[in-house]
Design a protein around this motif. Structure first.
Motif, PDB file in Angstrom:
ATOM      1  N   ARG A  52       0.806  -0.911  -0.405  1.00  0.00           N
ATOM      2  CA  ARG A  52       0.027   0.020  -0.099  1.00  0.00           C
ATOM      3  C   ARG A  52       0.715   1.509  -0.290  1.00  0.00           C
ATOM      4  NH1 ARG A  52      -2.529  -2.911   3.490  1.00  0.00           N
ATOM      5  NH2 ARG A  52      -2.064  -1.629   5.491  1.00  0.00           N
TER       6      ARG A  52
ATOM      7  N   GLN B 171       1.964   1.362  -3.257  1.00  0.00           N
ATOM      8  CA  GLN B 171       1.099   2.022  -3.995  1.00  0.00           C
ATOM      9  C   GLN B 171       0.780   3.070  -4.052  1.00  0.00           C
ATOM     10  OE1 GLN B 171      -0.252  -0.168  -6.900  1.00  0.00           O
ATOM     11  NE2 GLN B 171      -1.776   1.561  -7.260  1.00  0.00           N
TER      12      GLN B 171
ATOM     13  N   SER C 222       2.750  -0.866 -11.242  1.00  0.00           N
ATOM     14  CA  SER C 222       2.016  -0.260 -10.174  1.00  0.00           C
ATOM     15  C   SER C 222       2.605  -1.470  -9.561  1.00  0.00           C
ATOM     16  CB  SER C 222       0.473   0.046  -9.931  1.00  0.00           C
ATOM     17  OG  SER C 222      -0.032  -0.545 -10.245  1.00  0.00           O
TER      18      SER C 222
ATOM     19  N   LEU D 239      -0.525  -2.591  -7.395  1.00  0.00           N
ATOM     20  CA  LEU D 239      -1.502  -3.839  -7.713  1.00  0.00           C
ATOM     21  C   LEU D 239      -1.128  -4.150  -9.797  1.00  0.00           C
ATOM     22  CD1 LEU D 239      -3.949  -1.002  -6.437  1.00  0.00           C
ATOM     23  CD2 LEU D 239      -3.733  -3.463  -5.514  1.00  0.00           C
TER      24      LEU D 239
END
Length: 153
Positions: free
Chosen positions: A60, A63, A73, A75
């Motif tokens: 996270r 990201q 990225s 994700l």
């Protein structure tokens, strides 16, 4: 066909890995993402479960900071790997008791996994799927709509 640099780089790496027998869904340095990321395994720290789409704290942070790994990225990386594993016949996220294919390095299995990965990579970059040959078989009034150029030597 015009592609993005990240797509072209990923395709070259996946092509070489497939044809040099360096593609292995059970090895995080040799799976689809491992090959795209230059055979490094640091990407596995983006999630707590291999094959999961859930970023952990580290994932996270990367990201949210907009970090990219060879253009992708965190994700996107997790999605690429999930597509590859699922198509190769693994139940994700990976766990010792989840099902997996009998021979995960079978060329047919790997090819199908790569086809879906390539379709996803093309979709990310708004490029027509480079693996789609369906246009070659389009016809109107019993004549092909598109023609292949052939080169005779």
């Amino acid at each position: 066909m015009k592609t993005t640099q990240r797509l072209e780089n990923a395709l070259i790496k996946l092509y070489n890995a497939f044809h040099n027998n360096r593609l292995n869904p059970e090895d995080c340095t040799a799976c689809a993402v491992g090959n795209i990321l230059d055979n490094h395994d640091s990407w596995k720290h983006l999630s707590n479960d291999h094959g999961s789409l859930e970023l952990n704290y580290i994932g996270r942070v990367h990201q949210n900071l907009g970090r990219k790994f060879n253009g992708y990225s965190p994700l996107e990386i997790l999605q690429i790997e999930k597509i590859f594993l699922d198509t190769c016949g693994f139940k994700t996220p990976l766990c010792h008791y989840n099902s997996k294919p009998n021979n995960p390095t079978n060329k047919e299995i790997l090819f199908h996994g790569l086809c879906n990965v390539v379709a996803y990579l093309c979709k990310l970059d708004n490029v027509p799927n480079v693996m789609d040959y369906s246009k070659l078989f389009e016809y109107e009034q019993d004549e092909p709509v598109y023609h292949l150029e052939t080169f005779l030597t």
